[in-house]
Each structure stands twice: as C-alpha cells, then as structure tokens.
Design a protein around this motif. Structure first.
Motif, PDB file in Angstrom:
ATOM      1  N   PRO A 164       0.851  -1.004  -0.204  1.00 21.84           N
ATOM      2  CA  PRO A 164      -0.003   0.153  -0.116  1.00 21.84           C
ATOM      3  C   PRO A 164       0.624   1.314  -0.176  1.00 21.84           C
ATOM      4  O   PRO A 164       0.436   2.880  -0.186  1.00 21.84           O
ATOM      5  N   ASP A 165       1.727   1.202   0.220  1.00 15.35           N
ATOM      6  CA  ASP A 165       2.847   2.065   0.520  1.00 15.35           C
ATOM      7  C   ASP A 165       3.543   2.739  -0.838  1.00 15.35           C
ATOM      8  O   ASP A 165       4.485   3.791  -0.353  1.00 15.35           O
ATOM      9  N   GLY A 166       3.281   1.691  -1.801  1.00 15.99           N
ATOM     10  CA  GLY A 166       4.583   2.452  -2.591  1.00 15.99           C
ATOM     11  C   GLY A 166       4.538   3.275  -3.748  1.00 15.99           C
ATOM     12  O   GLY A 166       5.700   4.128  -4.042  1.00 15.99           O
ATOM     13  N   PRO A 167       2.997   3.834  -3.522  1.00 16.80           N
ATOM     14  CA  PRO A 167       2.912   5.264  -4.647  1.00 16.80           C
ATOM     15  C   PRO A 167       4.707   6.381  -3.648  1.00 16.80           C
ATOM     16  O   PRO A 167       4.395   7.194  -4.441  1.00 16.80           O
ATOM     17  N   ARG A 168       3.248   6.329  -1.554  1.00 18.04           N
ATOM     18  CA  ARG A 168       4.214   7.686  -1.259  1.00 18.04           C
ATOM     19  C   ARG A 168       5.665   7.739  -1.371  1.00 18.04           C
ATOM     20  O   ARG A 168       6.240   8.621  -1.340  1.00 18.04           O
ATOM     21  N   VAL A 169       6.391   5.680  -1.416  1.00 21.26           N
ATOM     22  CA  VAL A 169       7.361   5.940  -1.885  1.00 21.26           C
ATOM     23  C   VAL A 169       8.349   6.474  -2.920  1.00 21.26           C
ATOM     24  O   VAL A 169       8.906   7.256  -3.330  1.00 21.26           O
ATOM     25  N   VAL A 170       7.711   6.015  -3.960  1.00 20.47           N
ATOM     26  CA  VAL A 170       7.813   6.587  -4.818  1.00 20.47           C
ATOM     27  C   VAL A 170       7.888   7.832  -5.049  1.00 20.47           C
ATOM     28  O   VAL A 170       8.980   9.261  -6.187  1.00 20.47           O
ATOM     29  N   ARG A 171       6.844   8.862  -4.721  1.00 24.97           N
ATOM     30  CA  ARG A 171       6.907  10.243  -3.862  1.00 24.97           C
ATOM     31  C   ARG A 171       8.309  10.969  -3.504  1.00 24.97           C
ATOM     32  O   ARG A 171       8.516  11.969  -4.377  1.00 24.97           O
TER      33      ARG A 171
END
Length: 346
Positions: free
Chosen positions: A207-214
C-alpha cells in the motif's frame, strides 16, 4: 458505424463534425494569406474563434487583423502546448466545450515548429493524429499551419499523414497519405528509446509504494537542480501514475530515475526524467488527454501528469505492459531544433 467513421477518416466536413486541414506555408505572406481570411470568415459568420501558435506568429496575425483581433482568443502555444499532451484537453476541448450548442468553432493550432526537441516533436505528431479521434463528432474546424521552409521534408510528410485535407497556395486537396489516427498514434508512442544511463531504480507495490515513489522522485529532482515547486510537480505526477499501477494492475511497478545532462540524450534538453513501468495495458489512445476530473475516474492521474510535466510519453502494449515517462526540464535548458526530426513510421 465503421472503424473509419469512428476515427474521423470519413467524417471531415459535415455540419456537426470535425474539419482538420493542414496549411502549408513558405513565408509570412503565405501564412497571412492562409490564416487571416480563415479567422475573418469565422468572425463574420458569428463563430467563436481561437488561435494557438508561437508568439511571433500571434503577433503577425494580431497586427493583420486590426480591430477584429479583439474578438479572437489567442494562446501562446509555446506555453499552453509546451507539452503537446496538454493541447487537446486544455486548449482545444476547453474551447469547443465552452461554446457547445452554438455555431461551429474555428481554431488555428500550430503545435509543430522548428524548435521542438525530437521527443516533443514525436508527441506533437501523436497529438495531431489524435485530434481526429478526440474531436471527430465536434462541430469544429482546426487549421494547423506548417512552415515548409523551416521544417524538414519528413515533418511535412508527417503532416500529410495526420491531416485529411491539405491547403497550399490557396488550393485544397485530400491528403493521399492520411493514416488511421489511432494506429499512427500507437506507432509514434513507442517503444520509448532507452536512456543512456539510469541513476536509480525502485520496485514499488501497495500500500505504501506510491508514497515511496513520490519521496524518491522529489529527493532526486532537488539534488539534480529543480526548484522546490518543480520538484513537487514532478513527484506528484509520478505519485499519481504509481497509484494507477497499484490500483489497476494489483502488481508491483518499477520506478526509474535519471538526470539528462546538457549535450546528452540525442538533442534533448537537460532534464530530470522519471519513468514508471507496470504490467497493465491501456487501450484508450486518448488516455491522459480527456478533460477528466477526480469524479470521472478515467485517466485523471495521467491528465494531471500532463499538466504538471514538460513532457509525458506513454507507451502501452498488451504484451509489453505500460511505460509512462515524465520529464521536467532543468533551469536554463535550451530550446533545441527539431528540424530533422520525424515521427516513427509503421
């Protein structure tokens, strides 16, 4: 309805459908002869009229129109269309939809000039092809000028493939090289050229991938020299695309980041580039080019990416998956010539 009808191939010139000619001109006199009467005829007929072109062309036409220029909406295409992926939704559809229910609208749009980088040029060819899809059922006339003196012959040839009608020296003729718009747009879109060097890669998942990408994109962009606002824009665009990956594929995605240095990257300007790859397939050739909002749930993330970035390139194939490449130019990056550029050919 046949496939040709769907893509606008045989729907040019009806009262309620698109007319999309290319205007070939060789000098200022020919430019004015092809554009000013076109605009005046629209004004005299009570049609809403707009022109989007580079500033020196806007100045030329504005002066020639005299007082009538006050009734024309002008857009600097080097700003509004710096990323060609913005033009359909943000310039053309916005104007057409604003005047829905009235007479035909009349537009001059000049998205290709000798100053586009090769990647921008390819995206602009894709844009020209997709106008025939996006506005096929709209009562609009979109005239697209091409400078046959400054642009390479291959560029003029591409214009014949993206426009059903050619205007030159006061004569109108059907283009014998007009190609299926959706098929042409798919060929132009990729596969994307491999970068010379990738700085960082990251596998991300829910679930945290997009925040890590950002966070990763923001940190890389700031180190590379983007200011805080532009770094925030690029990282938000990458976040939205990463959200699409985890929501629509349910599988991990791959983020790649690199800084394109001045003088490298096949004539492209210095920039920070981030790329998201996943296993999904996007069949809609207009993805990211709709006038979408959060409530519509259709390509909003990619539409936002187009608004935030200097260039967005999307290649999607049922066997290869989807690649979204987002570019933010570094401060002081030069505007390079696209005179020798030409779109990929099937």
């Amino acid at each position: 309805m046949s496939a040709d009808d769907e893509h606008g191939r045989h729907r040019q010139g009806g009262a309620d459908t698109l007319i999309h000619p290319a205007l070939f001109y060789a000098d200022d006199e020919a430019y004015l002869a092809g554009t000013v009467p076109f605009l005046r005829e629209g004004l005299d007929a009570g049609e809403p009229v707009m022109m989007a072109a580079p500033p020196h062309r806007l100045d030329l036409v504005h002066a020639a129109l005299g007082p009538q220029a006050c009734d024309v909406v002008f857009h600097d295409m080097t700003v509004a269309g710096r990323n060609p992926g913005r033009i359909i939704a943000g310039v053309l559809r916005a104007f057409v939809d604003e005047h829905a229910g009235r007479n035909r609208v009349r537009i001059i749009g000049e998205p290709i000039w000798a100053g586009r980088s090769p990647a921008e040029y390819a995206a602009a060819v894709q844009h020209e092809a997709l106008i025939n899809v996006a506005l096929a059922d709209r009562p609009a006339t979109v005239l697209c000028p091409y400078d046959t003196t400054a642009l390479a012959p291959a560029v003029v040839a591409d214009a014949e493939r993206t426009h059903p009608v050619i205007l030159e020296r006061g004569t109108s003729s059907a283009s014998t090289h007009y190609a299926d718009p959706a098929e042409l747009a798919q060929w132009v879109s990729g596969p994307l050229a491999e970068p010379e060097e990738i700085g960082e890669t990251l596998v991300f998942a829910a679930p945290d991938g997009p925040r890590v990408v950002r966070r990763a994109v923001a940190e890389h962009a700031l180190r590379a020299g983007l200011d805080e606002d532009r770094a925030a824009d690029l990282s938000l665009a990458a976040y939205e695309v990463a959200v699409n990956t985890v929501v629509h594929t349910g599988r991990p995605g791959l983020l790649a980041l690199w800084t394109r240095e001045p003088g490298r990257g096949a004539e492209e300007p210095a920039a920070v580039v981030c790329e998201v790859q996943d296993s999904g397939w996007i069949p809609d050739p207009l993805v990211g080019r709709h006038r979408a909002g959060p409530a519509e749930g259709r390509g909003y993330g990619l539409s936002l990416a187009h608004q935030l970035c200097d260039l967005v390139q999307i290649h999607s194939d049922p066997s290869d998956g989807t690649t979204v490449r987002m570019t933010a130019c570094l401060p002081g990056a030069p505007d390079l010539s696209a005179r020798g550029a030409s779109a990929r050919r099937p």
